[in-house]
Design a protein around this motif. Structure first.
Motif, PDB file in Angstrom:
ATOM      1  N   ALA A 249      40.374  40.139  44.540  1.00  0.00           N
ATOM      2  CA  ALA A 249      40.400  38.672  44.554  1.00  0.00           C
ATOM      3  C   ALA A 249      39.552  38.109  45.674  1.00  0.00           C
ATOM      4  N   GLU A 250      39.576  38.741  46.832  1.00  0.00           N
ATOM      5  CA  GLU A 250      38.742  38.291  47.946  1.00  0.00           C
ATOM      6  C   GLU A 250      37.262  38.483  47.623  1.00  0.00           C
ATOM      7  N   ALA A 251      36.921  39.610  47.004  1.00  0.00           N
ATOM      8  CA  ALA A 251      35.527  39.888  46.654  1.00  0.00           C
ATOM      9  C   ALA A 251      34.999  38.873  45.642  1.00  0.00           C
ATOM     10  N   LEU A 252      35.872  38.420  44.737  1.00  0.00           N
ATOM     11  CA  LEU A 252      35.457  37.464  43.704  1.00  0.00           C
ATOM     12  C   LEU A 252      35.774  36.023  44.090  1.00  0.00           C
TER      13      LEU A 252
ATOM     14  N   ALA B  27      39.450  37.146  34.764  1.00  0.00           N
ATOM     15  CA  ALA B  27      39.257  38.185  33.745  1.00  0.00           C
ATOM     16  C   ALA B  27      38.369  39.311  34.286  1.00  0.00           C
ATOM     17  N   LEU B  28      37.347  38.948  35.048  1.00  0.00           N
ATOM     18  CA  LEU B  28      36.481  39.963  35.658  1.00  0.00           C
ATOM     19  C   LEU B  28      37.245  40.763  36.704  1.00  0.00           C
ATOM     20  N   ALA B  29      38.070  40.074  37.488  1.00  0.00           N
ATOM     21  CA  ALA B  29      38.864  40.765  38.513  1.00  0.00           C
ATOM     22  C   ALA B  29      39.818  41.761  37.879  1.00  0.00           C
ATOM     23  N   ARG B  30      40.422  41.380  36.765  1.00  0.00           N
ATOM     24  CA  ARG B  30      41.335  42.290  36.066  1.00  0.00           C
ATOM     25  C   ARG B  30      40.592  43.535  35.577  1.00  0.00           C
ATOM     26  N   ALA B  31      39.344  43.336  35.110  1.00  0.00           N
ATOM     27  CA  ALA B  31      38.540  44.470  34.644  1.00  0.00           C
ATOM     28  C   ALA B  31      38.153  45.387  35.794  1.00  0.00           C
ATOM     29  N   VAL B  32      37.782  44.794  36.927  1.00  0.00           N
ATOM     30  CA  VAL B  32      37.328  45.568  38.089  1.00  0.00           C
ATOM     31  C   VAL B  32      38.473  46.315  38.757  1.00  0.00           C
TER      32      VAL B  32
END
Length: 336
Positions: free
Chosen positions: A118-121, A143-148
């Motif tokens: 979450a911090e990275a995104l 959605a991207l965070a969940r994938a990563v």
């Protein structure tokens, strides 16, 4: 980083063949795009890669592993959907951590990984909110965070930018590319948007009616299309298609030489990008039909000896019905 190998993948739905013996490789760490219009088979192919569907024939390998019949949950694949597919009753934090929870990861490790991603995104301030309380662009990042978060071996993107407005799409495009590079994960991206495909991809596969028409770097596919379909489909402005004739080793349009003939003979189709055609004082005699003002340039639509072509033009535009000439600097010959 995972290498993907597709060997003659075919998918039939009754008498309808959605994919026709598609074979290609995706290199480790590559950002690879499946590009095509609606009904081209790109989403069917993505579902086969994800394990949400199975091919009727052919084999699929991730590195040395044959995953043709391996279920989705065992493939180590993370997929970002067009509508993001966030759970509305969960917070952002719970949505991101859910794949790790399914894997029975320890609570402490889930919390740590969710915070890190979450911090990275740049969505760590949204962790306690629910999807309905954040914007479309923020939902996409969730959605991207969940994938990563689950550290997959393969990213799959199913038109993830189509629900965003034009400005946000530009920002998201750069963000996805940087995210994939930083994570070092092989990515396969589905879109019908040619500009999006050109901007994001290391290589593009163009599909039409379930057939693979061309694979190559964006610039290669754009400058050297292998068929009229690829030429007119790839690019912000469609390629002009005009009639030409072969005389010896050369191809002529309107009596002006435009390209080498190669193996072509007789009458041929010639593809000309709008930026490779100039309105000038010599070339093929033509007449202006109308023009469009795009701010930084004009698009002239001209009658070139009975064939309509679009020409990019900088400077003051000619008037409708003004006579002049079209000079072609680069052309692609499509043999009949």
């Amino acid at each position: 980083m995972t290498r993907i190998r597709m060997d003659a993948l075919t998918r039939r739905f009754g008498t309808v063949v959605a994919l026709h013996e598609v074979s290609m490789d995706v290199q480790p760490g590559e950002f690879f795009t499946l590009l095509g219009p609606s009904g081209s088979g790109k989403s069917t192919l993505l579902r086969i890669l994800a394990g949400l569907d199975a091919p009727s024939d052919g084999r699929l390998h991730f590195d040395a592993d044959d995953v043709t019949r391996v279920p989705a949950w065992q493939r180590g694949v993370a997929m970002v959907f067009q509508n993001y597919a966030l759970y509305p009753h969960m917070t952002v934090e719970q949505n991101i951590g859910y794949p790790l929870k399914i894997q029975r990861t320890r609570w402490y490790d889930i919390t740590k990984r969710v915070k890190e991603v979450a911090e990275a995104l740049q969505i760590d301030h949204l962790l306690k909110r629910k999807p309905s309380q954040i914007s479309g662009g923020q939902q996409q990042r969730v959605a991207l965070a969940r994938a990563v978060a689950r550290k997959p071996r393969l990213f799959l993107f199913d038109e993830p930018l189509s629900n965003l407005d034009a400005r946000m799409r530009l920002e998201a495009r750069s963000f996805i590319k940087k995210l994939q590079r930083d994570e070092g994960v092989t990515a396969i991206y589905v879109t019908h948007d040619q500009t999006e495909a050109m901007a994001l991809s290391d290589r593009i596969a163009v599909l039409e009616g379930g057939h693979l028409r061309q694979v190559g770097a964006p610039r290669e596919v754009y400058r050297n299309p292998l068929s009229p379909f690829v030429g007119t489909f790839v690019g912000h402005l469609p390629m002009n298609l005009v009639s030409g004739d072969v005389r010896g080793a050369d191809v002529f349009v309107g009596g002006i030489r435009v390209a080498d003939a190669g193996d072509a003979k007789g009458e041929v189709q010639v593809g000309v990008r709008p930026e490779d055609a100039r309105w000038t004082d010599h070339g093929v005699p033509s007449r202006v039909l109308y023009w469009e003002d795009l701010g930084s340039e004009y698009l002239l639509t001209v009658d070139m000896q009975g064939q309509q072509v679009v020409v990019r033009h900088f400077g003051d535009p000619p008037k409708p019905n003004d006579p002049g000439f079209v000079l072609i600097s680069h052309a692609t010959v499509f043999a009949s």
